[in-house]
Motif scaffolding. Structure first.
Motif, mmCIF file in Angstrom:
data_model
loop_
_atom_site.group_PDB
_atom_site.id
_atom_site.type_symbol
_atom_site.label_atom_id
_atom_site.label_comp_id
_atom_site.label_asym_id
_atom_site.label_seq_id
_atom_site.Cartn_x
_atom_site.Cartn_y
_atom_site.Cartn_z
ATOM 1 N N GLY A 283 -8.905 -19.135 43.598
ATOM 2 C CA GLY A 283 -8.455 -17.762 43.775
ATOM 3 C C GLY A 283 -6.950 -17.613 43.746
ATOM 4 O O GLY A 283 -6.418 -16.553 44.095
ATOM 5 N N ILE A 284 -6.235 -18.672 43.325
ATOM 6 C CA ILE A 284 -4.769 -18.647 43.276
ATOM 7 C C ILE A 284 -4.341 -18.752 41.813
ATOM 8 O O ILE A 284 -4.629 -19.760 41.154
ATOM 9 C CB ILE A 284 -4.160 -19.817 44.074
ATOM 10 C CG1 ILE A 284 -4.638 -19.769 45.524
ATOM 11 C CG2 ILE A 284 -2.642 -19.790 44.002
ATOM 12 C CD1 ILE A 284 -4.183 -20.957 46.346
ATOM 13 N N PRO A 285 -3.681 -17.735 41.289
ATOM 14 C CA PRO A 285 -3.220 -17.823 39.892
ATOM 15 C C PRO A 285 -2.299 -19.042 39.683
ATOM 16 O O PRO A 285 -1.419 -19.300 40.502
ATOM 17 C CB PRO A 285 -2.451 -16.515 39.700
ATOM 18 C CG PRO A 285 -2.972 -15.591 40.757
ATOM 19 C CD PRO A 285 -3.315 -16.458 41.929
ATOM 20 N N ASN A 286 -2.570 -19.784 38.623
ATOM 21 C CA ASN A 286 -1.740 -20.938 38.224
ATOM 22 C C ASN A 286 -1.793 -22.094 39.218
ATOM 23 O O ASN A 286 -0.910 -22.956 39.218
ATOM 24 C CB ASN A 286 -0.273 -20.509 38.030
ATOM 25 C CG ASN A 286 -0.142 -19.453 36.968
ATOM 26 O OD1 ASN A 286 -0.658 -19.593 35.864
ATOM 27 N ND2 ASN A 286 0.540 -18.352 37.308
ATOM 28 N N PHE A 287 -2.830 -22.136 40.076
ATOM 29 C CA PHE A 287 -2.931 -23.268 41.002
ATOM 30 C C PHE A 287 -3.099 -24.585 40.239
ATOM 31 O O PHE A 287 -2.768 -25.659 40.744
ATOM 32 C CB PHE A 287 -4.114 -23.071 41.953
ATOM 33 C CG PHE A 287 -4.227 -24.140 43.001
ATOM 34 C CD1 PHE A 287 -3.463 -24.082 44.151
ATOM 35 C CD2 PHE A 287 -5.101 -25.212 42.828
ATOM 36 C CE1 PHE A 287 -3.565 -25.088 45.114
ATOM 37 C CE2 PHE A 287 -5.208 -26.202 43.783
ATOM 38 C CZ PHE A 287 -4.434 -26.144 44.934
ATOM 39 N N GLY A 288 -3.626 -24.507 39.030
ATOM 40 C CA GLY A 288 -3.780 -25.725 38.234
ATOM 41 C C GLY A 288 -2.468 -26.370 37.863
ATOM 42 O O GLY A 288 -2.417 -27.566 37.546
ATOM 43 N N ASP B 178 1.288 -21.646 28.269
ATOM 44 C CA ASP B 178 2.746 -21.551 28.144
ATOM 45 C C ASP B 178 3.434 -21.344 29.495
ATOM 46 O O ASP B 178 4.462 -20.672 29.580
ATOM 47 C CB ASP B 178 3.121 -20.420 27.192
ATOM 48 C CG ASP B 178 2.643 -19.055 27.709
ATOM 49 O OD1 ASP B 178 1.814 -19.028 28.634
ATOM 50 O OD2 ASP B 178 3.120 -18.032 27.182
ATOM 51 N N LEU B 179 2.897 -21.934 30.544
ATOM 52 C CA LEU B 179 3.465 -21.731 31.880
ATOM 53 C C LEU B 179 4.903 -22.222 31.962
ATOM 54 O O LEU B 179 5.754 -21.582 32.582
ATOM 55 C CB LEU B 179 2.591 -22.430 32.926
ATOM 56 C CG LEU B 179 3.015 -22.259 34.384
ATOM 57 C CD1 LEU B 179 1.800 -22.052 35.276
ATOM 58 C CD2 LEU B 179 3.802 -23.478 34.887
ATOM 59 N N ASP B 180 5.198 -23.376 31.359
ATOM 60 C CA ASP B 180 6.551 -23.947 31.459
ATOM 61 C C ASP B 180 7.610 -23.004 30.899
ATOM 62 O O ASP B 180 8.694 -22.854 31.484
ATOM 63 C CB ASP B 180 6.617 -25.287 30.719
ATOM 64 C CG ASP B 180 5.832 -26.369 31.437
ATOM 65 O OD1 ASP B 180 5.478 -26.161 32.612
ATOM 66 O OD2 ASP B 180 5.580 -27.417 30.827
ATOM 67 N N LEU C 136 11.306 -20.830 21.598
ATOM 68 C CA LEU C 136 10.769 -22.030 20.919
ATOM 69 C C LEU C 136 9.518 -22.508 21.662
ATOM 70 O O LEU C 136 9.265 -23.707 21.788
ATOM 71 C CB LEU C 136 11.823 -23.143 20.883
ATOM 72 C CG LEU C 136 13.078 -22.872 20.051
ATOM 73 C CD1 LEU C 136 14.060 -24.033 20.165
ATOM 74 C CD2 LEU C 136 12.712 -22.627 18.585
ATOM 75 N N ASP C 137 8.723 -21.535 22.122
ATOM 76 C CA ASP C 137 7.544 -21.864 22.923
ATOM 77 C C ASP C 137 6.548 -22.752 22.179
ATOM 78 O O ASP C 137 5.802 -23.512 22.796
ATOM 79 C CB ASP C 137 6.838 -20.583 23.372
ATOM 80 C CG ASP C 137 7.657 -19.812 24.393
ATOM 81 O OD1 ASP C 137 8.812 -20.209 24.633
ATOM 82 O OD2 ASP C 137 7.139 -18.822 24.940
ATOM 83 N N PHE C 138 6.525 -22.660 20.847
ATOM 84 C CA PHE C 138 5.544 -23.447 20.087
ATOM 85 C C PHE C 138 5.734 -24.949 20.302
ATOM 86 O O PHE C 138 4.784 -25.724 20.184
ATOM 87 C CB PHE C 138 5.643 -23.109 18.594
ATOM 88 C CG PHE C 138 6.842 -23.693 17.904
ATOM 89 C CD1 PHE C 138 6.749 -24.913 17.240
ATOM 90 C CD2 PHE C 138 8.074 -23.037 17.927
ATOM 91 C CE1 PHE C 138 7.856 -25.454 16.598
ATOM 92 C CE2 PHE C 138 9.173 -23.572 17.295
ATOM 93 C CZ PHE C 138 9.078 -24.784 16.630
ATOM 94 N N LEU C 139 6.970 -25.361 20.612
ATOM 95 C CA LEU C 139 7.193 -26.782 20.876
ATOM 96 C C LEU C 139 6.442 -27.224 22.137
ATOM 97 O O LEU C 139 5.887 -28.319 22.186
ATOM 98 C CB LEU C 139 8.693 -27.050 21.053
ATOM 99 C CG LEU C 139 9.573 -26.885 19.816
ATOM 100 C CD1 LEU C 139 11.041 -27.079 20.187
ATOM 101 C CD2 LEU C 139 9.161 -27.866 18.729
ATOM 102 N N SER C 140 6.434 -26.349 23.129
ATOM 103 C CA SER C 140 5.767 -26.677 24.391
ATOM 104 C C SER C 140 4.259 -26.531 24.307
ATOM 105 O O SER C 140 3.525 -27.302 24.921
ATOM 106 C CB SER C 140 6.312 -25.786 25.508
ATOM 107 O OG SER C 140 5.658 -26.045 26.736
ATOM 108 N N THR C 141 3.796 -25.555 23.560
ATOM 109 C CA THR C 141 2.359 -25.274 23.524
ATOM 110 C C THR C 141 1.620 -25.959 22.381
ATOM 111 O O THR C 141 0.447 -26.304 22.516
ATOM 112 C CB THR C 141 2.139 -23.761 23.408
ATOM 113 O OG1 THR C 141 2.792 -23.270 22.223
ATOM 114 C CG2 THR C 141 2.716 -23.036 24.617
ATOM 115 N N GLY C 142 2.311 -26.164 21.260
ATOM 116 C CA GLY C 142 1.629 -26.723 20.100
ATOM 117 C C GLY C 142 1.964 -28.152 19.763
ATOM 118 O O GLY C 142 1.124 -28.882 19.215
#
Length: 388
Positions: A62-67, A131-133, A210-216
């Motif tokens: 029940g906590i967003p982004n607890f992962g 894309d949390l980072d 440059l989010d694609f570097l982190s996500t892809g």
């Protein structure tokens, strides 16, 4: 992306299971335990980082982004376990090993706590699965948490690479190959995962995307790097055993012609039938059973048969050693035929010692079996019913 990381997690988990096949024996060996823990932690990290897992964890708690703190905390623990594993692998005085392990734990345990504390202090109400980072790169406390876990992982990988390079100059063979694989995986992690993460986060700080570097790019590179590193750790430990089992299976099958001749007279107790029994264990039992059968057939060994076969083999131009094996195979075949027919033993049994019983291991028996494989088999009766 979930499929990629789940596949990496499955491969790592399978490696851990292979290493930890016999828990009672494995827990006594710190190196085996540390290897198992490291590979298992790597599998858990990949499993936790999958978007499907993150969504499930967030929903359950029940906590967003607890992962996020769960994954980053596991990654920090994995970074520590890499150093601990290499310390155990290299070995040395027990006091030195314990001291180095305590230092590694003393550095990384507070990092795990800091990751959790910083997440608790941050305002991260919007769930981000991939894309949390970069999404929270400018958010107070989340920013520090992201940088902290990245720096902790960078320090571990850098230390690991330095230790492997230094140790690699002192060793040769399969161990050096394993160390080179670890270094290759570490370099791929530094460039393919960490550098891309740093670049994407810094780009956010400077107003770029440059989010694609982190996500892809980063996730598959991290998966590949972890697999290469794990191969470097596991290969020097598993490959010799795998080669030994392959040779055991080869010798076990090579003994089939000999076993078909003498197995009926063997009274050696059978091992429990199990599909997971290793080839070397099967080979050991077959060696014992064959030697037992040879002892039972000894009263039927006839020197006249052996001498005639020896003379014939020499007449064919065979080498002395080959002629000896051929003559022993002929004597054994005749003895097995007499025993199978329930005839009386010979009046004066041979005192000749078979070459297969003069040397240790299965080599002599395999040599005898190959000669027997080129000659017709005799009819035998049910195993264990004939006692000489």
């Amino acid at each position: 992306m979930s499929l990629v990381v789940y596949l990496a997690a499955a491969v790592l988990a399978l490696s851990a299971l292979v290493l930890f096949r016999r828990p009672r024996t494995a827990v006594r060996n710190p190196l085996t335990v540390s290897t198992y823990v490291t590979i298992l932690l790597g599998a858990v990290v990949f499993c936790c980082s999958a978007p499907m897992t993150l969504a499930a964890v967030n929903s359950l708690t029940g906590i967003p982004n607890f992962g996020a703190p769960l994954t980053y905390g596991m990654l920090t623990a994995y970074s520590c376990s890499l150093i601990v594993l290499l310390v155990h692998w290299r070995g040395g005085p027990p006091a030195r090993i314990r001291r180095l392990v305590r230092r590694a734990v003393a550095v990384y345990a507070p990092l795990v706590v800091a990751v959790v504390v910083l997440f608790a202090l941050a305002d991260a109400r919007t769930e981000r699965l991939t894309d949390l980072d970069t999404y929270y790169a400018d958010t107070p406390y989340m920013r520090e948490m992201i940088v902290l876990y990245l720096l902790g992982h960078t320090a571990a990988i850098t230390t690991l690479s330095w230790m492997c390079l230094k140790w690699g100059r002192e060793v040769t063979g399969l161990l050096r190959t394993g160390l080179r694989l670890i270094v290759a995986g570490a370099m791929l992690d530094l460039v393919g995962f960490q550098l891309t993460k740093y670049t994407a986060v810094v780009a956010r700080w400077t107003g770029h995307d440059l989010d694609f570097l982190s996500t892809g790019v980063a996730p598959p590179m991290a998966s590949l790097a972890a697999l290469i590193c794990s191969a470097g750790f596991v290969l020097p430990r598993l490959l010799p055993a795998a080669v030994g089992h392959w040779r055991g299976l080869r010798d076990y099958r090579s003994l089939a012609p000999l076993w078909s001749r003498v197995g009926f007279v063997s009274t050696a107790p059978k091992p429990p039938a199990s599909w997971w029994q290793l080839p070397q264990e099967r080979l050991h039992w077959r060696e014992v059973a064959i030697h037992d059968a040879l002892l039972a057939l000894a009263p039927y060994f006839d020197d006249r048969v052996r001498e005639r076969a020896l003379a014939a083999a020499r007449g064919e131009g065979r080498s002395p050693h080959e002629a000896r094996i051929v003559s022993e195979a002929a004597m054994l075949t005749a003895a097995a035929r007499r025993a199978a027919a329930r005839e009386q033993p010979v009046e004066t049994p041979s005192t000749h010692r078979l070459h297969a019983t003069e040397i240790s291991g299965a080599a002599g028996l395999v040599e005898l079996a190959r000669v027997l494989g080129r000659t017709p088999a005799v009819d035998t009766v049910r195993e264990g019913t004939v006692r000489a």
